[in-house]
Write an enzyme that holds these catalytic residues in place. Structure first.
Site, PDB file in Angstrom:
ATOM      1  N   GLU A 234       4.684  -3.952  12.273  1.00 24.69           N
ATOM      2  CA  GLU A 234       3.742  -2.876  11.940  1.00 24.69           C
ATOM      3  C   GLU A 234       2.563  -3.543  11.250  1.00 24.69           C
ATOM      4  OE1 GLU A 234       4.117   0.118  12.879  1.00 24.69           O
ATOM      5  OE2 GLU A 234       6.184   0.784  12.744  1.00 24.69           O
TER       6      GLU A 234
ATOM      7  N   ASN B 166       0.815  -1.230   0.000  1.00 26.59           N
ATOM      8  CA  ASN B 166       0.000   0.000   0.000  1.00 26.59           C
ATOM      9  C   ASN B 166       0.845   1.275   0.000  1.00 26.59           C
ATOM     10  OD1 ASN B 166       0.786  -0.626   2.593  1.00 26.59           O
ATOM     11  ND2 ASN B 166      -1.043   0.234   3.535  1.00 26.59           N
TER      12      ASN B 166
ATOM     13  N   GLU C 115       8.616   2.925  14.287  1.00 24.75           N
ATOM     14  CA  GLU C 115       9.391   3.443  13.160  1.00 24.75           C
ATOM     15  C   GLU C 115       9.185   4.956  13.137  1.00 24.75           C
ATOM     16  OE1 GLU C 115       7.854   0.585   9.997  1.00 24.75           O
ATOM     17  OE2 GLU C 115      10.009   0.580   9.667  1.00 24.75           O
TER      18      GLU C 115
ATOM     19  N   CYS D  64      -2.994   1.317   6.709  1.00 28.17           N
ATOM     20  CA  CYS D  64      -3.107   0.618   7.986  1.00 28.17           C
ATOM     21  C   CYS D  64      -3.737   1.511   9.044  1.00 28.17           C
ATOM     22  CB  CYS D  64      -1.732   0.155   8.433  1.00 28.17           C
ATOM     23  SG  CYS D  64      -0.542   1.474   8.468  1.00 28.17           S
TER      24      CYS D  64
HETATM   25  P1  NAD Z   1       0.580  -9.490   3.909  1.00 28.40           P
HETATM   26  O1  NAD Z   1       0.883  -9.823   5.314  1.00 28.40           O
HETATM   27  O2  NAD Z   1      -0.137 -10.476   3.093  1.00 28.40           O
HETATM   28  O3  NAD Z   1       1.912  -9.148   3.086  1.00 28.40           O
HETATM   29  C1  NAD Z   1       2.844  -8.190   3.540  1.00 28.40           C
HETATM   30  C2  NAD Z   1       4.221  -8.617   3.082  1.00 28.40           C
HETATM   31  O4  NAD Z   1       4.538  -9.842   3.712  1.00 28.40           O
HETATM   32  C3  NAD Z   1       4.359  -8.874   1.574  1.00 28.40           C
HETATM   33  O5  NAD Z   1       5.633  -8.435   1.145  1.00 28.40           O
HETATM   34  C4  NAD Z   1       4.277 -10.376   1.481  1.00 28.40           C
HETATM   35  O6  NAD Z   1       4.919 -10.898   0.348  1.00 28.40           O
HETATM   36  C5  NAD Z   1       4.999 -10.777   2.738  1.00 28.40           C
HETATM   37  N1  NAD Z   1       4.714 -12.131   3.216  1.00 28.40           N
HETATM   38  C6  NAD Z   1       3.591 -12.870   3.045  1.00 28.40           C
HETATM   39  N2  NAD Z   1       3.719 -14.066   3.630  1.00 28.40           N
HETATM   40  C7  NAD Z   1       4.952 -14.107   4.200  1.00 28.40           C
HETATM   41  C8  NAD Z   1       5.676 -15.063   4.963  1.00 28.40           C
HETATM   42  N3  NAD Z   1       5.167 -16.250   5.269  1.00 28.40           N
HETATM   43  N4  NAD Z   1       6.914 -14.745   5.396  1.00 28.40           N
HETATM   44  C9  NAD Z   1       7.454 -13.533   5.127  1.00 28.40           C
HETATM   45  N5  NAD Z   1       6.821 -12.595   4.387  1.00 28.40           N
HETATM   46  C10 NAD Z   1       5.587 -12.868   3.936  1.00 28.40           C
HETATM   47  O7  NAD Z   1      -0.163  -8.107   3.985  1.00 28.40           O
HETATM   48  P2  NAD Z   1      -0.872  -7.362   2.811  1.00 28.40           P
HETATM   49  O8  NAD Z   1      -2.271  -7.853   2.779  1.00 28.40           O
HETATM   50  O9  NAD Z   1      -0.061  -7.429   1.587  1.00 28.40           O
HETATM   51  O10 NAD Z   1      -0.801  -5.847   3.347  1.00 28.40           O
HETATM   52  C11 NAD Z   1      -1.856  -5.234   3.979  1.00 28.40           C
HETATM   53  C12 NAD Z   1      -1.751  -5.345   5.486  1.00 28.40           C
HETATM   54  O11 NAD Z   1      -0.601  -4.641   5.933  1.00 28.40           O
HETATM   55  C13 NAD Z   1      -2.914  -4.696   6.196  1.00 28.40           C
HETATM   56  O12 NAD Z   1      -3.350  -5.513   7.238  1.00 28.40           O
HETATM   57  C14 NAD Z   1      -2.353  -3.404   6.740  1.00 28.40           C
HETATM   58  O13 NAD Z   1      -3.008  -2.890   7.821  1.00 28.40           O
HETATM   59  C15 NAD Z   1      -0.941  -3.769   7.004  1.00 28.40           C
HETATM   60  N6  NAD Z   1      -0.078  -2.570   6.965  1.00 28.40           N
HETATM   61  C16 NAD Z   1       0.403  -2.073   8.153  1.00 28.40           C
HETATM   62  C17 NAD Z   1       1.182  -0.908   8.160  1.00 28.40           C
HETATM   63  C18 NAD Z   1       1.716  -0.342   9.456  1.00 28.40           C
HETATM   64  O14 NAD Z   1       2.629   0.447   9.416  1.00 28.40           O
HETATM   65  N7  NAD Z   1       1.203  -0.697  10.602  1.00 28.40           N
HETATM   66  C19 NAD Z   1       1.477  -0.268   6.958  1.00 28.40           C
HETATM   67  C20 NAD Z   1       0.974  -0.795   5.772  1.00 28.40           C
HETATM   68  C21 NAD Z   1       0.195  -1.960   5.799  1.00 28.40           C
END
Ligand code: NAD
Length: 504
Positions: A268, A170, A479, A302
């Site tokens: 995060e 995102n 962060e 997020c």
């Molecule tokens: P996701 O957890 O599916 O993926 C995030 C990242 O993790 C991607 O790069 C993905 O390839 C990687 N990933 C997936 N499985 C993995 C594994 N087993 N081991 C290591 N890496 C792995 O999340 P998403 O759906 O792509 O992103 C949206 C989510 O992220 C939402 O829940 C959002 O709230 C959160 N988010 C949080 C913040 C914050 O700063 N708190 C910022 C942006 C997004």
């Protein structure tokens, strides 16, 4: 077609002629682009048109291992760099990001689907992050601990080593920058795994860092899926710290893996953040704050203000204003500057639609939106209409679960006490906004909110110097700000005897 006039030359070339700027295709390892070991590639998509942009490397454990080996060699060099050298690379990087603003903003918007205005804001923030941590690099210092006449102790703040960075789709550019800038200021090296739908700006920025004087191997990028590339990276024995930004479920998995290696972790994760409008709030400010609190980046934030918790006496005024503003938003391709840009993937679009369909089936009051599609048939990608769901009870899934799309859940309350209880009633604790004309009243509530950050009278108030992070299911660690460097530093205490040890 709606939206402002397109001036970005790269955006014009893609929209009018289907021409792309040059995009990297390999992993970035040891200071250069390298093909994937197994030769596998995967496609990246333009969510606004729902069509393929370009192929990129589908990494696996072998690529990860090469990248970590490179990061180990990079660490051996970078840990010995002076504060001035770190400052120099990071400052030059801030300038390089500014020089390449149009390219980075276009690729960021194209790859993630976000609006050009959002992407431009994120690239400007990225330059400021590198500036900020260039400054922080000059300030890292330990302490001296008096132990009487015989002993003196001091602490060294040392880089933790090779670090892994898992980045979501995102905010692919800003999320890369906030963890990499702090990591480099501390003297660590890194392997970054961008999300599989947004690989390109991380690759471009890694190369820019080398052009700014960062030694080869200090920052490496391995692209690919979470399972094939992210898993092996977080499992790697040589990784000493993992910064993970993403969903709660993946975060839990990453925490379990990191625990096996006793690697430290910043998580995060998601949110379901309330914007709380008290009975003395300014309805105009609340309507505007709630609008952009939820609809920025089509709700794929997020810390989005995805719940409006509103005092009953202000409900009708605020919600009628909000409805009018919502229905005036344009929905279409991000590169053309539409207000509500594309959803990053068809899977995410389906998740959002399923949430709202289920709310409707429960008899909930969907005031507007609640469907897919852009304003014009020209934009054939993945869009969800901005949606308001009114008067939801505290136990409704629409107020408890993160939807991660342009859907605002509205909850009506009758007192400050009820507002606070409702605000704290989800599993998340990322952010909360309060709107009130009485700062004492707002501050009293801020102290009782169980979230990592609270804003008052401007939902998005803040900046890169303000630490950011969650509580409970929203994660831990911080962060941004001076605290952002802590995850990358380990304290070593050195104690010296100044007089001979006591006899016996
Ligand atoms: P996701 O957890 O599916 O993926 C995030 C990242 O993790 C991607 O790069 C993905 O390839 C990687 N990933 C997936 N499985 C993995 C594994 N087993 N081991 C290591 N890496 C792995 O999340 P998403 O759906 O792509 O992103 C949206 C989510 O992220 C939402 O829940 C959002 O709230 C959160 N988010 C949080 C913040 C914050 O700063 N708190 C910022 C942006 C997004």
């Amino acid at each position: 077609m709606s939206g402002p006039v397109v001036t970005n030359p790269f955006a014009l070339a893609w929209l009018e002629r289907g021409e792309l700027p040059p995009l990297p295709t390999g992993h970035f390892i040891d200071g250069r682009f390298q093909p994937p070991a197994a030769g596998q590639m995967m496609d990246s998509f333009d969510p606004g048109f729902g069509r393929t942009i370009a192929a990129f490397a589908a990494g696996d454990a072998e690529d990860v291992d090469r990248a970590v080996t490179s990061a180990q060699a990079g660490f051996a060099v970078w840990r010995k760099s002076t504060p001035g050298e770190r400052h120099g690379v990071l400052s030059r990087m801030a300038e390089a990001v500014r020089r390449n603003h149009a390219l980075l903003a276009m690729v960021d918007s194209l790859d993630s689907g976000k609006s050009m205005a959002e992407a431009e804001g994120d690239v400007s923030g990225t330059a400021r992050l590198f500036d900020y941590y260039a400054g922080v690099a000059l300030t890292i210092q330990g302490s001296q601990i008096p132990l009487g006449n015989d002993l003196v102790s001091m602490t060294f703040r040392e880089p933790v080593g090779v670090t892994a960075h898992i980045v979501p789709w995102n905010y692919p550019t800003g999320t890369f920058a906030r963890s990499i800038a702090a990591c480099l200021a501390a003297g660590c090296s890194a392997v970054v795994k961008p999300a599989e739908t947004t690989p390109f700006t991380a690759l471009i920025m890694a190369q820019m860092l080398v052009e700014c004087g960062l030694p080869h191997g200090v920052v490496n990028v391995v692209t690919g899926t979470g399972t094939a590339a992210g898993g092996p990276l977080t499992e790697h024995r040589a990784v000493r710290h993992v910064t993970f930004t993403g969903s709660v479920n993946t975060g839990i998995r990453v925490a379990q893996v990191a625990a096996r290696n006793i690697a430290s972790l910043t998580l995060e994760l998601g949110g379901k953040s309330p914007l709380i409008a008290l009975s003395d709030c300014d309805p105009v400010a609340v309507a505007e704050g709630a609008l952009w609190g939820i609809f920025s980046n089509a709700g794929q934030v997020c810390s989005a203000g995805s719940r409006l918790v509103i005092a009953r006496n202000r409900h009708d005024d605020v919600v009628s204003r909000l409805l009018k503003l919502t229905e005036a938003l344009s929905v279409g391709h991000g590169l053309r500057g539409c207000d509500i840009s594309a959803i990053n993937s068809p899977q995410q679009l389906a998740r959002i639609a399923a949430h709202v369909d289920a709310a409707r089936a429960r008899g909930r009051n969907v005031l507007t939106g609640g469907g897919t599609g852009a304003d014009t048939a020209h934009d054939t990608g993945w869009f969800y209409r901005p949606t308001l769901i009114d008067d939801l009870p505290a136990n409704d899934p629409s107020v408890l679960e993160e939807i991660f799309g342009p859907v605002l859940a509205i909850q009506i309350v009758d007192s400050d006490e009820e507002a606070l209880a409702v605000a704290n009633s989800t599993d998340f604790g990322l952010m909360a906004g309060i709107y009130s004309r009485d700062i004492t009243r707002a501050l009293a509530m801020a102290r009782d909110l169980d979230s990592g950050q609270v804003t008052i009278n401007d939902y998005w108030a803040g900046g890169i110097a303000v630490p950011f992070g969650g509580r409970r299911n929203s994660g831990y660690g911080r962060e941004k700000g001076k605290e952002g460097i802590d995850a990358f530093l380990s304290t070593k205490a050195v104690t010296i005897r100044l007089t001979p040890p006591p006899a016996g």
